[in-house]
Design a protein around this motif. Structure first.
Motif, short mmCIF file in Angstrom:
data_model
loop_
_atom_site.label_atom_id
_atom_site.label_comp_id
_atom_site.label_asym_id
_atom_site.label_seq_id
_atom_site.Cartn_x
_atom_site.Cartn_y
_atom_site.Cartn_z
N HIS A 102 8.09 -91.65 -28.89
CA HIS A 102 6.75 -91.44 -29.46
C HIS A 102 5.84 -92.64 -29.23
N VAL A 134 4.54 -87.70 -36.52
CA VAL A 134 3.43 -88.45 -35.93
C VAL A 134 2.39 -88.83 -36.98
N PRO A 135 1.98 -87.91 -37.88
CA PRO A 135 1.04 -88.35 -38.93
C PRO A 135 1.61 -89.45 -39.82
N ARG A 192 0.79 -97.15 -39.66
CA ARG A 192 0.16 -98.04 -38.66
C ARG A 192 1.13 -98.40 -37.52
N ARG A 247 1.37 -92.68 -37.93
CA ARG A 247 -0.03 -93.17 -37.94
C ARG A 247 -0.38 -93.77 -39.29
N GLU A 248 0.07 -93.13 -40.34
CA GLU A 248 -0.18 -93.62 -41.70
C GLU A 248 0.45 -94.99 -41.92
N LEU A 306 1.45 -96.12 -34.94
CA LEU A 306 0.77 -95.49 -33.80
C LEU A 306 -0.72 -95.62 -33.98
N TRP A 307 -1.42 -95.81 -32.88
CA TRP A 307 -2.88 -95.95 -32.96
C TRP A 307 -3.59 -94.85 -32.19
#
Length: 144
Positions: free
Chosen positions: A60, A133-134, A140, A137-138, A142-143
């Motif tokens: 990922h 994935v969310p 931090r 992202r939460e 993944l950007w």
């Protein structure tokens, strides 16, 4: 003739990730490691389930901090992680007389955003349901 370089397994990074040396059985060190990094994987050396979790996260685009745990430091790390998960001011359940002990983590143990996300089953379930994935992202990690 060339001279051989001595092998030191505690300094080698794992496949594509940033490797952290195993903490010296210090609850505050483990707590800081979990708090300071977006994703931390506590994994046994040579464990196929731990390898799958690492591959999935790397796939990922996440670069987790990986703490490889061997037989010598496994008990200490488990104690530190169970103190963190048990809560309390100092991380210990000293005032708990109800008989419920702090949960003992199983490896691989994946922390995202300073909280325990789970092991292989939770990671795979979140991946299949589209929630991984969310959450990355939460945390931090993944950007995109």
């Amino acid at each position: 003739m060339q001279e051989a370089i001595p092998y030191r397994s505690d300094r080698l990074p794992t496949a594509g990730g940033s490797a952290a040396p195993p903490p010296e059985n210090s609850n505050s060190t483990v707590r800081e490691l979990v708090a300071e990094n977006a994703v931390v994987v506590f994994a046994r050396k040579g464990c196929c389930m731990c390898h799958v979790v690492k591959l999935l996260l790397h796939g990922h685009g996440v670069n987790p901090t990986i703490v490889d745990i061997d037989e010598q430091n496994e008990a200490g790390i488990k104690n530190d992680l169970s103190r963190i998960l048990g809560g309390g001011v100092d991380g210990a359940n000293s005032g708990n007389s109800g008989g419920s002990a702090a949960p003992v983590p199983q490896f691989p143990a994946v922390f995202m955003g300073g909280e325990l996300f789970g092991g292989l089953e939770e990671i795979m379930g979140a991946h299949i349901s589209g929630e991984l994935v969310p959450r990355l992202r939460e945390a931090r990690a993944l950007w995109l």
